[in-house]
Design a protein around this motif. Structure first.
Motif, PDB file in Angstrom:
ATOM      1  N   GLY A 122     -26.866  22.260  11.383  1.00  0.00           N
ATOM      2  CA  GLY A 122     -27.600  23.238  12.176  1.00  0.00           C
ATOM      3  C   GLY A 122     -26.795  24.414  12.693  1.00  0.00           C
ATOM      4  O   GLY A 122     -27.342  25.310  13.316  1.00  0.00           O
ATOM      5  N   ILE A 123     -25.488  24.445  12.434  1.00  0.00           N
ATOM      6  CA  ILE A 123     -24.631  25.528  12.918  1.00  0.00           C
ATOM      7  C   ILE A 123     -24.281  26.441  11.746  1.00  0.00           C
ATOM      8  O   ILE A 123     -23.802  25.984  10.707  1.00  0.00           O
ATOM      9  N   ARG A 124     -24.523  27.734  11.939  1.00  0.00           N
ATOM     10  CA  ARG A 124     -24.273  28.699  10.857  1.00  0.00           C
ATOM     11  C   ARG A 124     -22.781  28.860  10.596  1.00  0.00           C
ATOM     12  O   ARG A 124     -21.979  28.999  11.515  1.00  0.00           O
ATOM     13  N   ILE A 125     -22.421  28.863   9.317  1.00  0.00           N
ATOM     14  CA  ILE A 125     -21.047  29.094   8.885  1.00  0.00           C
ATOM     15  C   ILE A 125     -20.893  30.596   8.641  1.00  0.00           C
ATOM     16  O   ILE A 125     -21.678  31.182   7.885  1.00  0.00           O
ATOM     17  N   PRO A 126     -19.915  31.238   9.255  1.00  0.00           N
ATOM     18  CA  PRO A 126     -19.731  32.672   9.019  1.00  0.00           C
ATOM     19  C   PRO A 126     -19.455  32.969   7.541  1.00  0.00           C
ATOM     20  O   PRO A 126     -18.778  32.201   6.857  1.00  0.00           O
ATOM     21  N   VAL A 127     -19.981  34.087   7.063  1.00  0.00           N
ATOM     22  CA  VAL A 127     -19.749  34.518   5.690  1.00  0.00           C
ATOM     23  C   VAL A 127     -18.245  34.624   5.451  1.00  0.00           C
ATOM     24  O   VAL A 127     -17.516  35.169   6.271  1.00  0.00           O
ATOM     25  N   GLY A 128     -17.788  34.050   4.346  1.00  0.00           N
ATOM     26  CA  GLY A 128     -16.392  34.114   3.956  1.00  0.00           C
ATOM     27  C   GLY A 128     -15.516  33.024   4.539  1.00  0.00           C
ATOM     28  O   GLY A 128     -14.381  32.849   4.103  1.00  0.00           O
ATOM     29  N   LYS A 129     -15.994  32.270   5.516  1.00  0.00           N
ATOM     30  CA  LYS A 129     -15.191  31.196   6.111  1.00  0.00           C
ATOM     31  C   LYS A 129     -15.260  29.956   5.228  1.00  0.00           C
ATOM     32  O   LYS A 129     -16.321  29.500   4.841  1.00  0.00           O
ATOM     33  N   VAL A 130     -14.098  29.395   4.922  1.00  0.00           N
ATOM     34  CA  VAL A 130     -14.028  28.156   4.151  1.00  0.00           C
ATOM     35  C   VAL A 130     -14.220  27.004   5.132  1.00  0.00           C
ATOM     36  O   VAL A 130     -13.523  26.901   6.136  1.00  0.00           O
ATOM     37  N   GLN A 131     -15.188  26.149   4.842  1.00  0.00           N
ATOM     38  CA  GLN A 131     -15.538  25.054   5.748  1.00  0.00           C
ATOM     39  C   GLN A 131     -15.498  23.731   5.001  1.00  0.00           C
ATOM     40  O   GLN A 131     -16.170  23.570   3.983  1.00  0.00           O
ATOM     41  N   GLY A 132     -14.700  22.794   5.495  1.00  0.00           N
ATOM     42  CA  GLY A 132     -14.665  21.465   4.907  1.00  0.00           C
ATOM     43  C   GLY A 132     -15.910  20.673   5.268  1.00  0.00           C
ATOM     44  O   GLY A 132     -16.475  20.856   6.344  1.00  0.00           O
ATOM     45  N   ILE A 133     -16.341  19.826   4.361  1.00  0.00           N
ATOM     46  CA  ILE A 133     -17.525  18.988   4.579  1.00  0.00           C
ATOM     47  C   ILE A 133     -17.094  17.539   4.635  1.00  0.00           C
ATOM     48  O   ILE A 133     -16.425  17.048   3.732  1.00  0.00           O
ATOM     49  N   GLN A 134     -17.483  16.857   5.686  1.00  0.00           N
ATOM     50  CA  GLN A 134     -17.267  15.422   5.770  1.00  0.00           C
ATOM     51  C   GLN A 134     -18.353  14.719   4.965  1.00  0.00           C
ATOM     52  O   GLN A 134     -19.413  15.284   4.696  1.00  0.00           O
ATOM     53  N   GLU A 135     -18.107  13.491   4.601  1.00  0.00           N
ATOM     54  CA  GLU A 135     -19.012  12.744   3.738  1.00  0.00           C
ATOM     55  C   GLU A 135     -20.445  12.681   4.267  1.00  0.00           C
ATOM     56  O   GLU A 135     -21.391  12.704   3.512  1.00  0.00           O
ATOM     57  N   ASP A 136     -20.610  12.615   5.570  1.00  0.00           N
ATOM     58  CA  ASP A 136     -21.948  12.425   6.132  1.00  0.00           C
ATOM     59  C   ASP A 136     -22.556  13.693   6.712  1.00  0.00           C
ATOM     60  O   ASP A 136     -23.587  13.655   7.368  1.00  0.00           O
ATOM     61  N   GLU A 137     -21.947  14.866   6.473  1.00  0.00           N
ATOM     62  CA  GLU A 137     -22.457  16.111   7.013  1.00  0.00           C
ATOM     63  C   GLU A 137     -23.480  16.741   6.082  1.00  0.00           C
ATOM     64  O   GLU A 137     -23.324  16.699   4.874  1.00  0.00           O
ATOM     65  N   GLY A 138     -24.490  17.354   6.661  1.00  0.00           N
ATOM     66  CA  GLY A 138     -25.531  18.005   5.889  1.00  0.00           C
ATOM     67  C   GLY A 138     -25.288  19.493   5.778  1.00  0.00           C
ATOM     68  O   GLY A 138     -24.754  20.112   6.680  1.00  0.00           O
ATOM     69  N   VAL A 139     -25.702  20.071   4.653  1.00  0.00           N
ATOM     70  CA  VAL A 139     -25.600  21.511   4.415  1.00  0.00           C
ATOM     71  C   VAL A 139     -26.992  22.020   4.081  1.00  0.00           C
ATOM     72  O   VAL A 139     -27.693  21.449   3.244  1.00  0.00           O
ATOM     73  N   THR A 140     -27.389  23.110   4.761  1.00  0.00           N
ATOM     74  CA  THR A 140     -28.661  23.757   4.483  1.00  0.00           C
ATOM     75  C   THR A 140     -28.371  25.202   4.145  1.00  0.00           C
ATOM     76  O   THR A 140     -27.570  25.849   4.831  1.00  0.00           O
ATOM     77  N   ILE A 141     -28.994  25.722   3.097  1.00  0.00           N
ATOM     78  CA  ILE A 141     -28.837  27.129   2.757  1.00  0.00           C
ATOM     79  C   ILE A 141     -30.185  27.825   2.849  1.00  0.00           C
ATOM     80  O   ILE A 141     -31.223  27.242   2.600  1.00  0.00           O
ATOM     81  N   GLY A 142     -30.135  29.101   3.254  1.00  0.00           N
ATOM     82  CA  GLY A 142     -31.359  29.888   3.340  1.00  0.00           C
ATOM     83  C   GLY A 142     -32.046  29.816   4.664  1.00  0.00           C
ATOM     84  O   GLY A 142     -31.784  29.064   5.535  1.00  0.00           O
TER      85      GLY A 142
END
Length: 109
Positions: free
Chosen positions: A89-109
């Motif tokens: 639910g937290i927006r990732i800034p454009v261009g920032k590299v973000q690691g994903i943990q196994e149980d984290e969700g990613v939503t686009i759009g």
């Protein structure tokens, strides 16, 4: 560890055990992808490694995110979308590299 992105791709991606990347478009279905090469790109353009086409993808950019696999985990970068990429639910800034943990969700759009 941002230096993990500079390390070579781990052999397990190429030789067998491959991580799975699950992505949910804000107005579309949940999709599962086996990571068979890295980096790979996701967006609505057919030029991407994963092209999200059809209904429910109107909020996804032509090339929305880059996904990389380093140091045993997935890393994502929003490569310039207008509608955003979100983790838990937290927006990732454009261009920032973000690691994903196994149980984290990613939503686009």
């Amino acid at each position: 560890d941002d230096n993990a992105l500079n390390r070579p791709v781990e052999q397990e991606v190429v030789e067998g055990l491959r991580p799975v990347f699950i992505i949910e478009a804000s107005h579309g279905p949940v999709r599962w992808f086996e990571v068979s090469k890295t980096p790979f790109y996701i967006g609505t353009s057919p030029n991407n490694d994963v092209a999200l086409t059809g209904s429910g993808n109107e909020q996804i950019a032509d090339t929305h995110i880059k996904v990389d696999y380093r140091a045993g985990r997935l890393w994502i970068t929003d490569v310039g979308s207008y509608t955003g990429t979100f983790m838990e639910g937290i927006r990732i800034p454009v261009g920032k590299v973000q690691g994903i943990q196994e149980d984290e969700g990613v939503t686009i759009g």
